[in-house]
Design a protein around this motif. Structure first.
Motif, mmCIF file in Angstrom:
data_model
loop_
_atom_site.group_PDB
_atom_site.id
_atom_site.type_symbol
_atom_site.label_atom_id
_atom_site.label_comp_id
_atom_site.label_asym_id
_atom_site.label_seq_id
_atom_site.Cartn_x
_atom_site.Cartn_y
_atom_site.Cartn_z
ATOM 1 N N ILE A 171 0.802 -1.342 0.115
ATOM 2 C CA ILE A 171 -0.022 0.078 -0.073
ATOM 3 C C ILE A 171 0.886 1.203 -0.123
ATOM 4 O O ILE A 171 1.733 1.311 0.974
ATOM 5 C CB ILE A 171 -0.867 0.146 1.255
ATOM 6 C CG1 ILE A 171 -1.849 -1.359 1.271
ATOM 7 C CG2 ILE A 171 -1.518 1.260 1.456
ATOM 8 C CD1 ILE A 171 -2.649 -1.364 2.514
ATOM 9 N N ASP A 172 0.641 1.756 -0.920
ATOM 10 C CA ASP A 172 1.564 3.236 -1.090
ATOM 11 C C ASP A 172 0.731 4.510 -0.754
ATOM 12 O O ASP A 172 1.237 5.600 -0.547
ATOM 13 C CB ASP A 172 2.015 3.646 -2.578
ATOM 14 C CG ASP A 172 3.151 4.406 -2.633
ATOM 15 O OD1 ASP A 172 3.885 4.669 -2.059
ATOM 16 O OD2 ASP A 172 2.993 5.291 -3.780
ATOM 17 N N ALA A 173 -0.510 4.470 -0.514
ATOM 18 C CA ALA A 173 -1.431 5.453 0.160
ATOM 19 C C ALA A 173 -2.676 5.255 0.739
ATOM 20 O O ALA A 173 -3.136 4.215 0.303
ATOM 21 C CB ALA A 173 -1.768 6.682 -1.040
ATOM 22 N N ALA A 174 -2.781 5.706 1.821
ATOM 23 C CA ALA A 174 -3.965 5.270 2.765
ATOM 24 C C ALA A 174 -4.476 6.396 3.548
ATOM 25 O O ALA A 174 -3.816 7.324 3.809
ATOM 26 C CB ALA A 174 -3.595 4.255 3.663
ATOM 27 N N PRO A 175 -5.952 6.397 4.039
ATOM 28 C CA PRO A 175 -6.481 7.469 4.851
ATOM 29 C C PRO A 175 -5.353 7.759 6.171
ATOM 30 O O PRO A 175 -5.113 6.427 6.773
ATOM 31 C CB PRO A 175 -7.788 6.947 5.151
ATOM 32 C CG PRO A 175 -8.137 5.888 3.945
ATOM 33 C CD PRO A 175 -6.984 5.253 3.629
ATOM 34 N N GLN A 176 -5.184 8.822 6.617
ATOM 35 C CA GLN A 176 -4.364 8.940 8.046
ATOM 36 C C GLN A 176 -5.255 8.453 8.902
ATOM 37 O O GLN A 176 -6.382 8.755 9.038
ATOM 38 C CB GLN A 176 -4.024 10.404 7.926
ATOM 39 C CG GLN A 176 -2.849 10.837 6.949
ATOM 40 C CD GLN A 176 -1.496 10.065 7.522
ATOM 41 O OE1 GLN A 176 -1.562 9.302 8.373
ATOM 42 N NE2 GLN A 176 -0.433 10.776 6.875
ATOM 43 N N GLY A 177 -4.533 7.682 10.069
ATOM 44 C CA GLY A 177 -5.535 7.421 11.140
ATOM 45 C C GLY A 177 -6.090 5.976 10.796
ATOM 46 O O GLY A 177 -5.431 5.375 10.040
ATOM 47 N N LEU A 178 -6.793 5.634 11.749
ATOM 48 C CA LEU A 178 -7.609 4.275 11.821
ATOM 49 C C LEU A 178 -9.022 4.398 11.328
ATOM 50 O O LEU A 178 -9.569 5.355 11.420
ATOM 51 C CB LEU A 178 -7.544 3.734 13.107
ATOM 52 C CG LEU A 178 -6.313 3.656 13.800
ATOM 53 C CD1 LEU A 178 -6.361 2.897 15.112
ATOM 54 C CD2 LEU A 178 -5.165 2.801 13.008
#
Length: 612
Positions: A171-178
């Motif tokens: 994964i190279d980009a994801a929402p910040q946080g949980l």
């Protein structure tokens, strides 16, 4: 790759497994951890169970994109230190950018993941995340919202393996946080009340926050250290204008403190940092009071005394739990009496035996029949009460411990229809409140000390809604309002602000209304039922009427649902959570017994109330 949606924990490539463990203390019948046999998969989001531990599993060699997505989403639900395993699903570049502590996004269910139709497995894939957003949690503060569509994305790329012999999806980009489903959030988190001093008063106000049930993955703090650390962060922005938090900037726990455990005598030693090491004796005692009241929200072992220490280990002050309880209004419940309006429209008290009435408890015009009563409220001092006449037109106050004639009313409503006249009255620690629902002149009125004259109170943000009912917290700084507009009813919490001018004139207003039960389609009755908890009668969209507990931050407690009851028209509780819940239904005046069902108290009666 097709467009089929996946909910993590249900796809064929789920990567997280859970084991049942004994949670923090020995439970009767809790067996030892097995050291053989197969690991059993636990389906996510099927209910919050604090005894379930989720252990993250790293990606396998050659994992397909969906496995990477499922594994990463499930690894976020674990207690893995630093989310180290979740980071194994990320590229090296994104590992340094991802901040799991930044924000927690709470959905009704675990997020769904899907790939746009027609996508091919090239060097990059983007998975859409979706679900129903119900809250965010920032700095421990739970902020509920009206349920809305959530949209996020995970971008996957191929990267070379460490040995350079292959390529793996990461994964190279994801929402910040949980991003968590509600049951996973509640499994890992615990609602705790922090306490701050009400401005200008010698009492405290509860400020609910969520902390980790076990060690925090990022700070490695245990629940007690988390709760104290959250206390030092200061009150929620919404509550800050009406509470005092006079600690020096930067005051907190001594650096490196991750565990706070009382000794065998129940004494807890709390090491403070340099910024907090020179606070004076009075301020130290007030801080110790806040800590003790905050820590009592946690499970055993109970803290009986706190000893605050300077950074060098020398003592600052000591305070016992009994001393701290003296400032908590819910620990000062004046009486367990349940007052109500009987079938003759007089004020009465439920007897000590089932289905009996004690006719000796209420004297004066409210108990002897001088006035036909519709609704009542009893002051915390137990000597006075307020009542609205049966037709809703007049508000009175009178003694209930001595015989006296009915005095002139405190206020009159001129609305033509009874349903548009006065709401039921309500007391805070000192003052009496009522809403006049007259469409021609709607007003919220306050009576200092329960005496006239009436003081109109502005309510910011009503925007055409009408106050149908109200309850004020015992501390007097929060007001729960049942509002109606266009045939819909909502529950809002407002902050009660008091400002004193140079000439000594005090102006009171209710500001910054916020939804207290945004997931309920309608609310028809309410009562305070704890320092930061309400009991409400309402229903969700498409659901049936239910009685349940909600937090003032809008979160629904895990055990919020209560046994079913038909056609509930009123509920009564107190800030003391040990007092029985009382309601009016088709079965009359009923109470909810511990670990049992509803029991009839009086067969004919309306409007039950506790003092205060």
């Amino acid at each position: 790759m097709g467009a089929e949606g996946h909910r993590y924990g249900h796809g064929r490539a789920a990567r997280v497994w859970a084991l049942l463990v004994c949670a923090g203390f020995v439970l009767a019948g809790c067996a030892s951890m097995p050291d053989s046999g197969d690991v059993e998969q636990v389906r996510a989001t099927k209910g919050a169970d604090s005894q379930v531990r989720v252990y993250a599993v790293p990606p396998r060699d050659g994992a397909r994109p969906q496995e990477i997505v499922d594994g990463f989403l499930e690894a976020m639900t674990s207690d893995d230190p630093g989310y180290a395993t979740a980071r194994k699903y990320l590229t090296e570049q994104w590992t340094g950018k991802w901040r799991p502590e930044a924000l927690t996004t709470v959905l009704t269910e675990a997020p769904e993941s899907s790939v746009p139709p027609g996508s091919e497995e090239g060097e990059e894939l983007t998975y859409a995340l979706s679900g129903e957003l119900i809250a965010t949690v920032d700095r421990h503060e739970y902020k509920s919202v009206v349920p809305a569509q959530y949209g996020g994305a995970l971008r996957l790329v191929r990267q070379n393996t460490a040995d350079g012999k292959g390529r793996e999806w990461r994964i190279d980009a994801a929402p910040q946080g949980l991003v968590l489903g509600e049951s996973d959030f509640l499994r890992n988190h615990l609602s705790v009340n922090k306490y701050y001093w009400a401005s200008g008063q010698n009492t405290v106000v509860a400020d609910p926050v969520y902390i980790r049930q076990r060690q925090d993955p990022m700070t490695r703090m245990d629940p007690a250290a988390q709760a104290v650390s959250a206390l030092f962060e200061g009150p929620a922005h919404w509550l800050a204008p009406v509470v005092d938090s006079p600690l020096p900037a930067g005051a907190g726990l001594k650096k490196g403190t991750t565990s706070l455990t009382p000794d065998d005598q129940g004494e807890l030693r709390v090491p403070l940092n340099d910024r907090a090491s020179n606070i004076g004796g009075t301020l130290c005692k007030r801080l110790a009071t806040q800590m003790l009241l905050t820590l009592r929200e946690l499970a055993a072992p109970r803290v009986e005394q706190v000893r605050l220490q300077r950074a060098d280990g020398s003592p600052l002050c000591v305070l016992t739990a009994d001393q701290a309880d003296a400032y908590a209004l819910e620990r000062q419940s004046p009486s367990s009496n349940v007052y109500f309006v009987d079938s003759d429209h007089r004020m009465a008290v439920v007897g000590t035996k089932p289905k009996t009435v004690d006719e000796t408890e209420v004297r004066g015009p409210f108990g002897d029949g001088q006035l036909k009563i519709g609704t009542v409220a009893v002051a915390r001092g137990l000597h006075r009460a307020a009542a609205v006449s049966q037709d809703g037109r007049f508000l009175y106050a009178a003694s209930i411990v001595s015989d006296e004639p009915l005095a002139a009313p405190l206020a009159r409503s001129d609305a033509p229809l009874a349903a548009d006249r006065f709401s039921a009255p309500a007391w805070d620690r000192n003052d009496l409140w009522v809403a006049d629902r007259d469409p021609a002149d709607p007003r919220l009125l306050r009576f200092t000390g329960g005496k006239g004259p009436a003081q109109p109170v502005a309510v910011e943000g009503l925007d055409g809604a009408r106050i149908e009912s109200l309850r004020v917290s015992a501390d007097g700084v929060r007001m729960a309002l049942l509002l109606s507009e266009d045939g819909k009813s909502t529950l809002e919490i407002g902050r009660v602000e008091r400002r004193t001018d140079a000439d000594g004139t005090t102006t009171v207003s209710v500001v910054e209304l916020r939804a207290a039960a945004p997931r309920l389609e309608s609310v028809t009755a309410l009562s305070w039922a704890g320092p930061s908890r309400l009991v409400v009668v309402g229903k969700e969209t498409g659901g049936v009427q239910q009685v349940r507990y909600v937090q003032t931050d809008g979160s629904l407690t895990p055990a919020g649902g209560l046994p079913g009851l038909n056609k509930v028209s009123a509920v009564a509780a107190t800030e003391d959570e040990e007092q029985l819940l009382v309601a009016v239904s088709d079965d009359g005046l009923v109470r909810l017994m511990p670990n049992a069902n509803w029991q009839t108290m009086v067969e004919k009666g309306t409007w039950p109330v506790y003092p205060g």
